[in-house]
Design an enzyme around this catalytic site. Sequence first.
Site, PDB file in Angstrom:
ATOM      1  N   LYS A 207    -111.071   3.635  46.280  1.00  0.00           N
ATOM      2  CA  LYS A 207    -111.047   2.182  46.107  1.00  0.00           C
ATOM      3  C   LYS A 207    -110.865   1.536  47.483  1.00  0.00           C
ATOM      4  CE  LYS A 207    -108.703  -1.739  44.013  1.00  0.00           C
ATOM      5  NZ  LYS A 207    -108.501  -2.409  45.318  1.00  0.00           N
TER       6      LYS A 207
ATOM      7  N   ASP B 164    -107.121   9.083  61.057  1.00  0.00           N
ATOM      8  CA  ASP B 164    -107.951   8.650  62.183  1.00  0.00           C
ATOM      9  C   ASP B 164    -107.168   8.594  63.489  1.00  0.00           C
ATOM     10  OD1 ASP B 164    -110.062   8.465  60.493  1.00  0.00           O
ATOM     11  OD2 ASP B 164    -110.411   6.319  60.750  1.00  0.00           O
TER      12      ASP B 164
ATOM     13  N   SER C  62    -106.477   2.956  46.940  1.00  0.00           N
ATOM     14  CA  SER C  62    -106.196   1.668  47.556  1.00  0.00           C
ATOM     15  C   SER C  62    -105.212   1.777  48.728  1.00  0.00           C
ATOM     16  CB  SER C  62    -105.688   0.708  46.476  1.00  0.00           C
ATOM     17  OG  SER C  62    -105.613  -0.607  46.951  1.00  0.00           O
TER      18      SER C  62
END
Length: 470
Positions: free
Chosen positions: A338, A324, A313
């Site tokens: 998740k 990224d 999460s």
Amino acid sequence: MGKLKQAGLICAGILGGILISLQFSAMAEKETPTSLPIEELRTFAGVFNAIKQGYVEPVDDKKLITYAISGMLSNLDPHSTYLDADAYKDLQVGTQGEFGGLGIEVGMEDGLVKVVSPIEDTPADRAGVKSGDLIFKIDDTLVKGLTLTEAVKRMRGKPKTQIKLSILRKGENKPVEITLTREIIKVQSVKSKLVEDGYGYLRITSFQENTAAALIKHLNELYKPGPLKGLVLDLRNDPGGLLNTAIGVSSAFLPPKTLVTSTDGRTPDAKHKFYSSPEDYLRRSGQDDYIKNLPAEARTVPMVVLINGGSASASEIVAGALQDNKRAIIMGTTSFGKGSVQTVLPLPGNTAIKLTTARYFTPSGRSIQAKGIAPDIVVEEKANGSSSMRLREADLEHHLENNKDGKDKDAATPAKPQSKAPAKSKGNPSRDEDDEASEPPSRELASKNDYQLGQAINLLKGLQIMQNRP
């Protein structure tokens, strides 16, 4: 038949009222509510009446309606659930870092309570409860037949009282019985240590209201002796927590106004982009902006982020954002997966529902739901190439599918391992190898026996040498 029809109309009205109330009170100013499925509500009313008339024992109307709501939510996905008054209160208190209980993140599978992850330094963690354990009995009560809320309520209780969990564990031929003592769980969500001269270590155990502000304080402490040559952010076994806190933690290491994550769902307010900006990471207007106290070097110091199958999460949001944006090297094993957002919708009577309303995405648009974050460098937990078997989102019953197309199918395919296990002899393994494979993980912060951490520090040292090369 007249009574059945009358009861059917009454029950249909009751359920319709609940649905309309939920639609208007929790989702006001959204799209107009869809028409109610009258035939299905009549079926529901018939079942309701049959139970009221013929069940072996009398059942309270409120209890039956609660069971119906719980069933609706629990069959959607593992994270949507009904919260009664006690559970709702516990949820609110839990995000502040203090709550009563055993210290385990749990879900439901095949009618049993499944351990997602024990929270670090809690009774469950110290007693040896493991990810993937199936709890089939709580004291003398069988879990089969209980809702998740009821099972969790039985595990909670007054501090200093004991509870016995009967567990089915993969690899064990017979049930494991563990006796624990309940306590007030005070989770220190951020810990830090100067591992070596110039190399800092930050550990986040969960994402609570004050986690990001505490992170800034720990960073300032790490920088007191002087500039850092490298920093390790440890998100292993971090089950997640608050979205805005994940954005705050990411903002400590990213340039201002950098995209951290985005969410997408069916309703307009489920479609949103979150940036490393105060309006996205501060929970309340007028709240002090803790990022202002950040050491300036924290945004440029070479970083390694450690993740594993217990990283879920919010911790995956941070790892994905730093990966990224090319801000950190992600090391370890693939995370939990998740990638869904739960919205808590209050209901009358101090109750609420926790409803999955959106999927979240990394800055490049990757959905990690049921896939996870793949590390840039795969390093197993042990030098011999072994890692603990862990429960992941894709293993949960009714898990939400990843809705991305084929271009993302490799999003969670681990990179080729960079650290190879030492060659083993053809005979019996050496005593050292046996000891290493069976040695329990150290509870010492930044232990010298932590293989993954050691590899992270070695990588940072290598980067430092490369930077200083003429």
